[in-house]
Motif scaffolding. Structure first.
Motif, PDB file in Angstrom:
ATOM      1  N   SER A   1       0.907  -1.115  -0.105  1.00 60.03           N
ATOM      2  CA  SER A   1      -0.057  -0.108   0.029  1.00 60.03           C
ATOM      3  C   SER A   1       0.925   1.106  -0.095  1.00 60.03           C
ATOM      4  CB  SER A   1      -0.942   0.104   1.230  1.00 60.03           C
ATOM      5  OG  SER A   1      -0.094   0.075   2.366  1.00 60.03           O
ATOM      6  N   GLY A   2       2.030   1.114   0.191  1.00 60.10           N
ATOM      7  CA  GLY A   2       2.973   2.252  -0.104  1.00 60.10           C
ATOM      8  C   GLY A   2       2.844   2.800   1.431  1.00 60.10           C
ATOM      9  N   GLY A   3       2.860   2.208   2.439  1.00 65.04           N
ATOM     10  CA  GLY A   3       3.038   2.776   4.008  1.00 65.04           C
ATOM     11  C   GLY A   3       1.636   2.757   4.780  1.00 65.04           C
ATOM     12  N   LYS A   4       0.655   2.065   4.401  1.00 62.38           N
ATOM     13  CA  LYS A   4      -0.640   2.045   5.319  1.00 62.38           C
ATOM     14  C   LYS A   4      -0.562   1.050   6.260  1.00 62.38           C
ATOM     15  CE  LYS A   4      -3.124   5.037   2.043  1.00 62.38           C
ATOM     16  NZ  LYS A   4      -3.036   6.140   2.920  1.00 62.38           N
ATOM     17  N   ASN A   5      -1.238   0.892   7.343  1.00 58.14           N
ATOM     18  CA  ASN A   5      -1.513  -0.094   7.994  1.00 58.14           C
ATOM     19  C   ASN A   5      -2.725  -0.464   7.945  1.00 58.14           C
ATOM     20  OD1 ASN A   5       0.890  -0.023   9.902  1.00 58.14           O
ATOM     21  ND2 ASN A   5       0.625   2.155   9.957  1.00 58.14           N
ATOM     22  N   TYR A   6      -3.007  -1.831   8.263  1.00 57.67           N
ATOM     23  CA  TYR A   6      -4.130  -2.630   8.071  1.00 57.67           C
ATOM     24  C   TYR A   6      -4.464  -3.437   9.195  1.00 57.67           C
ATOM     25  CZ  TYR A   6      -4.562  -1.188   3.046  1.00 57.67           C
ATOM     26  OH  TYR A   6      -4.668  -0.461   2.007  1.00 57.67           O
ATOM     27  N   GLN A   7      -5.668  -3.634   9.608  1.00 57.88           N
ATOM     28  CA  GLN A   7      -5.918  -4.536  10.575  1.00 57.88           C
ATOM     29  C   GLN A   7      -5.887  -5.915  10.023  1.00 57.88           C
ATOM     30  OE1 GLN A   7      -9.276  -3.485  13.111  1.00 57.88           O
ATOM     31  NE2 GLN A   7      -9.118  -5.383  14.154  1.00 57.88           N
ATOM     32  N   VAL A   8      -5.162  -7.023  10.779  1.00 56.56           N
ATOM     33  CA  VAL A   8      -5.016  -8.193  10.407  1.00 56.56           C
ATOM     34  C   VAL A   8      -5.034  -8.916  11.711  1.00 56.56           C
ATOM     35  CG1 VAL A   8      -3.080  -9.797   9.514  1.00 56.56           C
ATOM     36  CG2 VAL A   8      -3.265  -7.460   8.800  1.00 56.56           C
ATOM     37  N   GLN A   9      -6.047  -9.991  11.398  1.00 58.33           N
ATOM     38  CA  GLN A   9      -6.042 -10.852  12.814  1.00 58.33           C
ATOM     39  C   GLN A   9      -6.284 -12.400  12.243  1.00 58.33           C
ATOM     40  OE1 GLN A   9      -9.832  -9.644  14.358  1.00 58.33           O
ATOM     41  NE2 GLN A   9      -9.447 -10.460  16.366  1.00 58.33           N
ATOM     42  N   GLU A  10      -5.966 -13.215  13.189  1.00 57.23           N
ATOM     43  CA  GLU A  10      -6.242 -14.687  12.991  1.00 57.23           C
ATOM     44  C   GLU A  10      -7.511 -14.798  13.524  1.00 57.23           C
ATOM     45  OE1 GLU A  10      -3.277 -17.460  14.297  1.00 57.23           O
ATOM     46  OE2 GLU A  10      -3.911 -18.973  12.878  1.00 57.23           O
ATOM     47  N   ILE A  11      -8.219 -15.610  12.727  1.00 52.34           N
ATOM     48  CA  ILE A  11      -9.590 -15.879  13.564  1.00 52.34           C
ATOM     49  C   ILE A  11      -9.895 -17.284  13.352  1.00 52.34           C
ATOM     50  CG2 ILE A  11     -10.894 -14.026  12.793  1.00 52.34           C
ATOM     51  CD1 ILE A  11     -12.002 -15.175  10.404  1.00 52.34           C
ATOM     52  N   ASP A  12      -9.181 -18.269  12.958  1.00 50.22           N
ATOM     53  CA  ASP A  12      -9.309 -19.602  12.971  1.00 50.22           C
ATOM     54  C   ASP A  12      -7.749 -20.203  12.836  1.00 50.22           C
ATOM     55  OD1 ASP A  12     -11.992 -19.960  13.155  1.00 50.22           O
ATOM     56  OD2 ASP A  12     -12.312 -20.411  11.119  1.00 50.22           O
ATOM     57  N   CYS A  13      -7.584 -21.344  13.605  1.00 53.72           N
ATOM     58  CA  CYS A  13      -6.284 -21.838  13.661  1.00 53.72           C
ATOM     59  C   CYS A  13      -6.471 -23.277  13.762  1.00 53.72           C
ATOM     60  CB  CYS A  13      -5.544 -21.225  14.839  1.00 53.72           C
ATOM     61  SG  CYS A  13      -3.689 -21.637  15.066  1.00 53.72           S
TER      62      CYS A  13
ATOM     63  N   ASP B   1      -9.179 -25.840  14.095  1.00 51.30           N
ATOM     64  CA  ASP B   1     -10.094 -25.587  13.251  1.00 51.30           C
ATOM     65  C   ASP B   1      -9.678 -25.992  11.786  1.00 51.30           C
ATOM     66  OD1 ASP B   1     -11.920 -23.677  14.373  1.00 51.30           O
ATOM     67  OD2 ASP B   1     -10.118 -22.401  14.489  1.00 51.30           O
ATOM     68  N   PRO B   2     -10.255 -26.186  10.778  1.00 48.66           N
ATOM     69  CA  PRO B   2      -9.915 -26.901   9.709  1.00 48.66           C
ATOM     70  C   PRO B   2      -8.758 -26.232   8.802  1.00 48.66           C
ATOM     71  CG  PRO B   2     -12.198 -26.116   9.126  1.00 48.66           C
ATOM     72  CD  PRO B   2     -11.781 -25.896  10.635  1.00 48.66           C
ATOM     73  N   ALA B   3      -8.679 -24.964   8.806  1.00 51.99           N
ATOM     74  CA  ALA B   3      -7.567 -24.060   8.325  1.00 51.99           C
ATOM     75  C   ALA B   3      -7.170 -22.981   9.376  1.00 51.99           C
ATOM     76  CB  ALA B   3      -8.072 -23.708   6.969  1.00 51.99           C
ATOM     77  N   CYS B   4      -6.052 -22.569   9.116  1.00 47.05           N
ATOM     78  CA  CYS B   4      -5.662 -21.165   9.657  1.00 47.05           C
ATOM     79  C   CYS B   4      -6.286 -19.999   8.783  1.00 47.05           C
ATOM     80  CB  CYS B   4      -4.167 -21.004   9.860  1.00 47.05           C
ATOM     81  SG  CYS B   4      -3.561 -22.383  10.800  1.00 47.05           S
ATOM     82  N   VAL B   5      -7.049 -19.177   9.351  1.00 52.94           N
ATOM     83  CA  VAL B   5      -7.790 -18.199   8.820  1.00 52.94           C
ATOM     84  C   VAL B   5      -7.304 -16.776   9.223  1.00 52.94           C
ATOM     85  CG1 VAL B   5      -9.754 -17.055   7.687  1.00 52.94           C
ATOM     86  CG2 VAL B   5      -9.728 -19.787   8.053  1.00 52.94           C
ATOM     87  N   ILE B   6      -6.844 -15.981   8.233  1.00 49.42           N
ATOM     88  CA  ILE B   6      -6.532 -14.669   8.802  1.00 49.42           C
ATOM     89  C   ILE B   6      -7.289 -13.514   8.048  1.00 49.42           C
ATOM     90  CG2 ILE B   6      -4.382 -12.920   9.010  1.00 49.42           C
ATOM     91  CD1 ILE B   6      -2.772 -15.273   9.036  1.00 49.42           C
ATOM     92  N   ARG B   7      -7.944 -12.672   8.885  1.00 49.06           N
ATOM     93  CA  ARG B   7      -8.999 -11.715   8.331  1.00 49.06           C
ATOM     94  C   ARG B   7      -8.250 -10.324   8.194  1.00 49.06           C
ATOM     95  NH1 ARG B   7     -14.945 -10.193   9.600  1.00 49.06           N
ATOM     96  NH2 ARG B   7     -14.850  -7.791   9.086  1.00 49.06           N
ATOM     97  N   ILE B   8      -8.411  -9.745   6.903  1.00 47.14           N
ATOM     98  CA  ILE B   8      -7.727  -8.487   6.685  1.00 47.14           C
ATOM     99  C   ILE B   8      -8.857  -7.755   6.141  1.00 47.14           C
ATOM    100  CG2 ILE B   8      -6.111  -7.412   4.948  1.00 47.14           C
ATOM    101  CD1 ILE B   8      -4.997 -10.432   4.434  1.00 47.14           C
ATOM    102  N   GLU B   9      -8.919  -6.514   7.013  1.00 48.38           N
ATOM    103  CA  GLU B   9      -9.694  -5.408   6.748  1.00 48.38           C
ATOM    104  C   GLU B   9      -9.161  -4.733   5.388  1.00 48.38           C
ATOM    105  OE1 GLU B   9     -12.587  -5.350   8.199  1.00 48.38           O
ATOM    106  OE2 GLU B   9     -11.777  -6.924   9.522  1.00 48.38           O
ATOM    107  N   GLN B  10     -10.509  -4.408   4.538  1.00 46.22           N
ATOM    108  CA  GLN B  10      -9.943  -4.026   3.135  1.00 46.22           C
ATOM    109  C   GLN B  10      -9.433  -2.571   3.182  1.00 46.22           C
ATOM    110  OE1 GLN B  10     -12.800  -4.748   0.179  1.00 46.22           O
ATOM    111  NE2 GLN B  10     -12.698  -6.808   0.273  1.00 46.22           N
ATOM    112  N   ASN B  11     -10.181  -1.717   4.300  1.00 41.28           N
ATOM    113  CA  ASN B  11      -9.712  -0.383   4.347  1.00 41.28           C
ATOM    114  C   ASN B  11      -8.538   0.014   5.240  1.00 41.28           C
ATOM    115  OD1 ASN B  11     -11.760   0.732   2.490  1.00 41.28           O
ATOM    116  ND2 ASN B  11     -13.406   0.333   4.023  1.00 41.28           N
ATOM    117  N   PRO B  12      -7.627   0.826   5.129  1.00 42.23           N
ATOM    118  CA  PRO B  12      -6.478   0.923   6.082  1.00 42.23           C
ATOM    119  C   PRO B  12      -6.999   1.666   7.206  1.00 42.23           C
ATOM    120  CG  PRO B  12      -6.331   2.240   4.007  1.00 42.23           C
ATOM    121  CD  PRO B  12      -7.494   1.441   3.774  1.00 42.23           C
ATOM    122  N   LEU B  13      -6.230   1.406   8.194  1.00 38.28           N
ATOM    123  CA  LEU B  13      -6.512   1.972   9.561  1.00 38.28           C
ATOM    124  C   LEU B  13      -6.307   3.577   9.581  1.00 38.28           C
ATOM    125  CD1 LEU B  13      -4.765  -0.579  11.992  1.00 38.28           C
ATOM    126  CD2 LEU B  13      -7.254  -0.073  11.902  1.00 38.28           C
ATOM    127  N   ASP B  14      -5.146   4.006   8.850  1.00 36.21           N
ATOM    128  CA  ASP B  14      -4.970   5.363   8.836  1.00 36.21           C
ATOM    129  C   ASP B  14      -5.070   5.762   7.293  1.00 36.21           C
ATOM    130  OD1 ASP B  14      -2.709   3.703   7.730  1.00 36.21           O
ATOM    131  OD2 ASP B  14      -1.430   4.163   9.164  1.00 36.21           O
TER     132      ASP B  14
END
Ligand code: ZN
Length: 196
Positions: free
Chosen positions: A166-178, A183-196
């Motif tokens: 993104s050229g220097g933006k921060n995104y919320q990234v969170q593991e929701i399944d492991c 859980d059947p897979a490790c799943v990481i949720r990434i918000e589409q809009n940056p925090l800043d």
């Protein structure tokens, strides 16, 4: 990729810290050794999982979590030196894309790099306002069991990837399944809009 992982561990823990983690994991054969800089499969998933278990045992779950996150971040930067061209992010066409397309294209290229160059199996799924980074074979929690999600390394790696794409933006990234938590897979949720 195994080489990149060890370089990142050494950067974050220092060499003595890395050696202590490797000893505790019963991986003395990796001490002061790096797999060659090529695309052969360097380090078995069980060794990677064992290193993450040792990291938490040595530093405690809380500090171990933070260190795994930082190691993941560092690993992206080492990975960039080797796989940067495969991500295509310096191409003019990529640089002209609007930010949401950059994220989508960049993350898909990153998933392709893992799928082609490691035993890790990753699928990127697009939902209404977020992405799901789904790992079906995950080295970080390989042969581990945990009461909670534990692939902090992956979260750090993705945070850094998004920052770079993104050229220097921060995104919320969170593991929701492991997988380690059943859980059947490790799943990481990434918000589409940056925090800043
Ligand atoms: Zn995992």
């Amino acid at each position: 990729m195994g080489r990149i992982l060890l370089l990142a561990f050494e950067e974050v823990l220092g060499r003595p810290g890395l050696i202590a983690v490797q000893r505790l994991a019963g991986l003395d054969h990796w001490i002061n050794t790096l797999p060659p800089n090529n695309l052969d499969e360097g380090i078995p998933f069980q060794d990677i999982g064992a290193m993450h278990t040792s990291l938490e045992r040595m530093y405690g779950p809380r500090a171990g979590h933070g260190l795994a996150l930082r190691t993941g971040r560092a690993s992206f930067n080492y990975g960039l030196r080797e796989f940067g061209p495969s991500l295509g992010a310096s191409d003019l066409a990529f640089r002209l894309l609007p930010l949401p397309m950059k994220i989508k294209t960049g993350m898909q290229s990153l998933a392709d790099v893992f799928n082609h160059n490691s035993d890790q199996v990753v699928q990127l799924r697009e939902e209404s306002d977020h992405y799901l980074w789904q790992i079906e074979r995950c080295p970080i929690c390989w042969e581990r069991t945990s009461n909670e999600v534990c692939c902090h390394f992956e979260v750090g790696m993705l945070q850094e990837a998004l920052f770079w794409i993104s050229g220097g933006k921060n995104y919320q990234v969170q593991e929701i399944d492991c997988i380690a938590a059943g859980d059947p897979a490790c799943v990481i949720r990434i918000e589409q809009n940056p925090l800043d």
